[in-house]
Scaffold this motif. Structure first.
Motif, mmCIF file in Angstrom:
data_model
loop_
_atom_site.group_PDB
_atom_site.id
_atom_site.type_symbol
_atom_site.label_atom_id
_atom_site.label_comp_id
_atom_site.label_asym_id
_atom_site.label_seq_id
_atom_site.Cartn_x
_atom_site.Cartn_y
_atom_site.Cartn_z
ATOM 1 N N ALA A 1 0.807 -1.217 0.000
ATOM 2 C CA ALA A 1 0.000 0.000 0.000
ATOM 3 C C ALA A 1 0.838 1.264 0.000
ATOM 4 C CB ALA A 1 -0.940 -0.004 1.217
ATOM 5 N N HIS A 2 2.049 1.219 0.588
ATOM 6 C CA HIS A 2 2.900 2.405 0.632
ATOM 7 C C HIS A 2 4.343 1.957 0.791
ATOM 8 C CE1 HIS A 2 3.594 6.777 1.430
ATOM 9 N NE2 HIS A 2 4.671 6.293 2.017
ATOM 10 N N PHE A 3 5.235 2.529 -0.044
ATOM 11 C CA PHE A 3 6.657 2.213 0.025
ATOM 12 C C PHE A 3 7.432 3.505 -0.184
ATOM 13 C CE2 PHE A 3 10.759 1.326 -1.814
ATOM 14 C CZ PHE A 3 11.234 0.245 -1.082
ATOM 15 N N GLU A 4 8.509 3.708 0.601
ATOM 16 C CA GLU A 4 9.376 4.857 0.359
ATOM 17 C C GLU A 4 10.759 4.613 0.936
ATOM 18 O OE1 GLU A 4 8.905 8.453 3.201
ATOM 19 O OE2 GLU A 4 6.846 7.806 2.762
ATOM 20 N N GLY B 1 13.383 7.321 9.017
ATOM 21 C CA GLY B 1 12.282 7.671 9.893
ATOM 22 C C GLY B 1 11.964 6.563 10.882
ATOM 23 N N TYR B 2 10.824 6.690 11.530
ATOM 24 C CA TYR B 2 10.401 5.746 12.563
ATOM 25 C C TYR B 2 8.885 5.700 12.600
ATOM 26 C CZ TYR B 2 9.797 10.097 15.191
ATOM 27 O OH TYR B 2 9.425 11.351 15.578
ATOM 28 N N GLY B 3 8.354 4.726 13.319
ATOM 29 C CA GLY B 3 6.916 4.562 13.419
ATOM 30 C C GLY B 3 6.376 5.070 14.740
ATOM 31 N N ARG B 4 5.140 5.569 14.689
ATOM 32 C CA ARG B 4 4.468 6.041 15.899
ATOM 33 C C ARG B 4 3.070 5.418 15.944
ATOM 34 N NH1 ARG B 4 4.918 12.054 16.076
ATOM 35 N NH2 ARG B 4 3.345 12.038 14.445
ATOM 36 N N GLU C 1 1.431 5.827 12.213
ATOM 37 C CA GLU C 1 2.028 6.910 11.451
ATOM 38 C C GLU C 1 3.505 6.607 11.208
ATOM 39 O OE1 GLU C 1 0.095 11.046 12.755
ATOM 40 O OE2 GLU C 1 0.779 9.840 14.463
ATOM 41 N N TYR C 2 3.972 6.944 10.006
ATOM 42 C CA TYR C 2 5.398 6.884 9.706
ATOM 43 C C TYR C 2 5.927 8.310 9.669
ATOM 44 C CZ TYR C 2 9.863 6.089 7.433
ATOM 45 O OH TYR C 2 11.204 6.053 7.156
ATOM 46 N N GLY D 1 4.805 10.728 6.703
ATOM 47 C CA GLY D 1 4.833 10.240 5.334
ATOM 48 C C GLY D 1 3.751 9.227 5.027
ATOM 49 N N ASP D 2 3.221 8.604 6.064
ATOM 50 C CA ASP D 2 2.179 7.595 5.864
ATOM 51 C C ASP D 2 1.336 7.522 7.120
ATOM 52 O OD1 ASP D 2 0.767 5.537 4.562
ATOM 53 O OD2 ASP D 2 1.987 4.000 5.543
ATOM 54 N N ARG D 3 0.047 7.310 6.948
ATOM 55 C CA ARG D 3 -0.861 7.266 8.094
ATOM 56 C C ARG D 3 -2.023 6.334 7.771
ATOM 57 N NH1 ARG D 3 -1.972 12.337 8.465
ATOM 58 N NH2 ARG D 3 -0.874 12.924 10.388
ATOM 59 N N VAL D 4 -2.424 5.520 8.745
ATOM 60 C CA VAL D 4 -3.588 4.666 8.566
ATOM 61 C C VAL D 4 -4.216 4.374 9.926
ATOM 62 C CG1 VAL D 4 -2.253 2.507 8.702
ATOM 63 C CG2 VAL D 4 -4.446 2.550 7.492
ATOM 64 N N TRP D 5 -5.531 4.400 9.975
ATOM 65 C CA TRP D 5 -6.278 4.051 11.185
ATOM 66 C C TRP D 5 -6.691 2.585 11.116
ATOM 67 C CZ3 TRP D 5 -7.296 6.568 15.669
ATOM 68 C CH2 TRP D 5 -7.058 7.944 15.714
ATOM 69 N N LEU D 6 -6.581 1.892 12.230
ATOM 70 C CA LEU D 6 -7.118 0.549 12.372
ATOM 71 C C LEU D 6 -8.299 0.617 13.331
ATOM 72 C CD1 LEU D 6 -3.862 -1.596 12.767
ATOM 73 C CD2 LEU D 6 -4.969 -0.786 10.670
ATOM 74 N N HIS D 7 -9.360 -0.116 13.004
ATOM 75 C CA HIS D 7 -10.564 -0.063 13.827
ATOM 76 C C HIS D 7 -11.069 -1.467 14.130
ATOM 77 C CE1 HIS D 7 -10.985 4.282 13.245
ATOM 78 N NE2 HIS D 7 -10.765 4.081 11.951
#
Length: 572
Positions: free
Chosen positions: A532-535, A539-542, A554-555, A564-570
């Motif tokens: 879904a996303h590559f770069e 950086g690091y993850g939060r 979040e990346y 650079g990247d964000r996604v919500w999990l529900h």
């Protein structure tokens, strides 16, 4: 393949390092084999080893102690340091805090040469060829004028030390090495007994906390603690201390007396009967030498629902600035701003083969006195035999490890597979089965070698396929929500994926964050539907756990702090 697990909750929602009954369980897996020889640096496989003085090249890269040019020291050195040369060498301050800076100044060099050098010697009376590290004075812009200044950071090696200035007289085979000047004696605050490099580790019991450190004495390991800095009324003591020597190392230069520096003693004290969720003040050391006052908060009671954040990264390495140094600074800032903890998904416990670097504890930061491990170095794991490490919860079939916060401090394991007829698989399944998702609705898996990665490395890609075959159905069965990985020096996130296809119902989001500072991996990519996303960015993850229904990934790019990247999990 061999697997290691940690169940994590924080004082808000996750039990850090193996407390199973909270909003989040985090399982930590480590699977790697260190290379037997240095490989192509372009692909991040070769692991550079810092010199003691953290010397850098002109391009900003750290000098690799395994590949550096070293001064030639003949059997006979002419000592002119008693004043006959007129040269002077000084160091200030001469009593140094652990990790503190010193300024080294020289003057009165009558015939300076571009190959003059300054050596650092611990112990102080070491012979001329036994320098701990060296520095070329040609890097100083005023060296041709016979004077200059340089600043170094020094770390407590439990020895008295000194700097020396050397020059060559003559040319070719007729040249002599002259010792022109010695500095004052350099000592460290607290001396050999000083407790340094404190770490915390949870045990799986919210009423316990493990405190670990190193020092130069085997005197009774002691922790004094209490509910206020002026009321450290409680005392806990350890029963034993451990150490190791050069014969325990697996290869040069660490297994030679010349390169090895005594690491001191490793201490471990368990605090018990803590009140969950309570802040404690503590000091560690021995009855004759105690540390500064630090703080920690005991783990929460199971079922705590307060929101919190944690950070994650892998493959930090030793790249030139901004690289790993910028990532480490940003991680430290986030910790100071209230992040609950940091998860390092490997390679865990990378140790500098030059053991004096290992004793630094470099990269550890303190927030309000609490140590949060942020390792900023990279080299080979001792003896290069470790393919997995169990983190916390005592033992598992085939391997054990102690912990420092959410990252491995030491490990011992043999290679196995993750087939269902292996003890490791049964152990992992029991632990996953033990999580009550009514109490702990989020399960996060973390490890080094990724289960999903689209980069075109056939041998490594085969590992990902084997991992999918062995463990993907198990993760699906026990409803793992998020998987965090490293190993490849890049960033990639999948869609919710199951059996190599996007599946919003059965799928797990896999995130590869191997971008904390090792050299970026430039490789072709497989054409896969689940990426879904590559770069390629450092950086690091939060991770922000808002409640039992919502989790934000979040990346964070280190170059500018942007997301650079964000996604919500529900959970529905």
């Amino acid at each position: 393949m061999r697997w290691c697990k940690v169940a994590i909750n924080s004082r808000t929602l996750i039990v850090l390092l193996a407390i199973a009954a909270s909003l989040v369980s985090l399982y930590y897996f480590v699977c790697w084999k260190a290379p037997s020889a240095p490989l192509d640096l372009t692909y991040g496989i070769h692991r550079p080893v810092l010199t003691y003085l953290n010397r850098k090249r002109s391009d900003g890269r750290f000098v690799d102690a395994q590949q550096q040019a070293t001064p030639r020291v003949p059997a006979t050195v002419v000592d002119l340091s008693s004043g006959r040369s007129g040269a002077q060498l000084d160091v200030a301050p001469s009593v140094v805090a652990n990790g503190g800076s010193v300024e080294v100044t020289w003057s009165g060099i009558s015939n300076p040469r571009s190959d003059d050098w300054i050596g650092f010697f611990c112990p102080r009376d070491a012979r001329d060829s036994r320098y701990l590290d060296h520095w070329s004075v040609a890097q100083c812009p005023t060296h041709s004028e016979g004077h200059g200044t340089v600043t170094f950071s020094l770390y407590n090696l439990r020895l008295d030390c000194e700097f020396r200035y050397y020059t060559l007289a003559g040319e070719g085979d007729d040249s002599e090495l002259h010792l022109l000047a010695r500095s004052r004696r350099v000592t460290f605050e607290g001396g050999p007994q000083a407790p340094v490099h404190g770490h915390l580790a949870l045990t799986g019991d919210p009423s316990q906390m493990r405190v670990q450190w190193t020092s130069g004495t085997r005197e009774s390991p002691t922790v004094r603690y209490g509910l206020a800095p002026n009321a450290l009324d409680l005392t806990a003591r350890g029963s034993s201390s451990r150490t190791y020597n050069y014969t325990d190392m697996c290869g040069p230069p660490a297994n030679t007396p010349r390169a090895f520096v005594d690491p001191g003693y490793l201490h471990d004290v368990l605090l018990t009967d803590l009140v969950p969720g309570t802040k404690y003040y503590y000091r560690f050391g021995s009855p004759s030498a105690l540390s500064y006052i630090a703080t920690f908060t005991a783990p929460p009671r199971p079922g705590d629902r307060a929101p919190f954040r944690f950070l994650t990264y892998g493959d930090m390495g030793l790249t030139p600035p901004p690289g790993s140094q910028k990532v480490a600074r940003m991680l430290t800032k986030e910790v100071e701003d209230g992040v609950a903890f940091v998860v390092h998904q490997g390679p865990p416990g990378w140790r500098q083969e030059r053991t004096q670097v290992e004793t630094k504890g470099k990269g550890s930061t303190r927030r309000g006195g609490t140590t949060v491990t942020i390792r900023a170095g990279s080299a080979a794991c001792p003896c290069s035999i470790v393919s997995t490490c169990l983190i916390a919860r005592g033992t598992s079939p085939g391997g054990t490890a102690s912990t420092t916060g959410p990252s491995t401090r030491s490990c011992s394991a043999r290679s196995t597979t993750s087939r269902r007829d292996q003890g490791q698989y049964s152990w992992l399944e029991r632990d996953l089965r033990s999580v009550d998702k009514k109490i702990t609705p989020w399960i996060v898996v973390a490890g080094h070698r990724p289960m999903y990665c689209s980069e075109d490395y056939p041998a490594d890609y085969e590992v990902t396929l084997n991992m999918q075959q062995a463990l993907e159905d198990l993760f699906h069965q026990y409803r793992v929500d998020l998987a965090l990985w490293g190993h490849y020096h890049s960033y990639e996130r999948t869609c919710p994926v199951y059996r190599n296809a996007c599946d919003p119902v059965k799928g797990i989001v896999h995130v590869m964050v191997g971008s904390a500072g090792m050299f970026m991996v430039h490789a072709d990519k497989y054409d896969v539907p689940w990426s879904a996303h590559f770069e390629l960015s450092y950086g690091y993850g939060r991770v922000t756990v808002s409640n039992e229904s919502s989790l934000l990934w979040e990346y964070v790019r280190s170059i500018d702090g942007s997301v650079g990247d964000r996604v919500w999990l529900h959970h529905h």
